[in-house]
Design an enzyme around this catalytic site. Sequence first.
Site, mmCIF file in Angstrom:
data_model
loop_
_atom_site.group_PDB
_atom_site.id
_atom_site.type_symbol
_atom_site.label_atom_id
_atom_site.label_comp_id
_atom_site.label_asym_id
_atom_site.label_seq_id
_atom_site.Cartn_x
_atom_site.Cartn_y
_atom_site.Cartn_z
ATOM 1 N N GLY A 1 1.123 4.261 1.655
ATOM 2 C CA GLY A 1 1.957 4.813 2.854
ATOM 3 C C GLY A 1 2.928 3.775 3.451
ATOM 4 O O GLY A 1 3.812 4.211 3.822
ATOM 5 N N CYS A 2 2.388 2.621 3.193
ATOM 6 C CA CYS A 2 3.445 1.542 3.911
ATOM 7 C C CYS A 2 4.616 1.262 2.907
ATOM 8 O O CYS A 2 5.753 1.119 3.645
ATOM 9 C CB CYS A 2 2.677 0.226 4.061
ATOM 10 S SG CYS A 2 1.118 0.299 4.895
ATOM 11 N N SER A 3 4.394 1.228 1.831
ATOM 12 C CA SER A 3 5.681 1.162 0.892
ATOM 13 C C SER A 3 6.424 2.505 0.671
ATOM 14 O O SER A 3 7.687 2.285 0.502
ATOM 15 C CB SER A 3 5.178 0.707 -0.550
ATOM 16 O OG SER A 3 4.497 -0.598 -0.180
ATOM 17 N N THR B 1 0.973 -1.387 0.051
ATOM 18 C CA THR B 1 0.126 0.188 -0.016
ATOM 19 C C THR B 1 0.875 1.400 0.141
ATOM 20 O O THR B 1 2.091 1.397 0.463
ATOM 21 C CB THR B 1 -0.937 -0.125 1.195
ATOM 22 O OG1 THR B 1 -0.141 -0.086 2.436
ATOM 23 C CG2 THR B 1 -1.919 -1.225 1.096
#
Length: 189
Positions: free
Chosen positions: A77-79, A75
């Site tokens: 924000g996570c990546s 995703t």
Amino acid sequence: MFSSTTPLIKCVPTLTKQVYRRAVHSTKLTMAPIKVGDKLPAVDLFEDSPANKVNVCELTSGKKVVLFAVPGAFTPGCSKTHLPGYVQNADKMKAEGVAEIVCVSVNDPYVMGAWGNQHNTKGKVRMLADPSGSFIKALDLGTNLPPLGGFRSKRFSMVINDSTVEELNVEPDGTGLSCSLADKLKLKK
């Protein structure tokens, strides 16, 4: 699931008796989210494949571990922000006494492995899958995100010392990128 010293376990027999006495009413056992000073639940996560189980309590026993959780692998924000911050700060954290850095997501182990490969996490951040959300449910840090498939983890970070939560940072909205980032941890020596 929980260690025998967890106060919640002492409540279960009492609640069970209440359920039998009140056949007309239903009693739902609600848990409070994990907090600083609590022991981690003994839940198995998976690394790289369903055959490679990693018990969270065994992993954190006798050492300092940073564990962070994300709503979903790959995703934005996570990546772009969350995982890269921990990869970039891994050497610094390990120099400050952290034995392991662990990323957890409600995904399958193959997805977590592929995501880790894309971000060069080998030797820096262990990518552990919680496919059914058992660990996140035991912590009571889950959230419903229908666009990501339903039940997911809130975004959080924690410092664990000998299987006990020493620091916990849960994003106020469950998904933002403020207090759970790598540079926000306050590692105690």
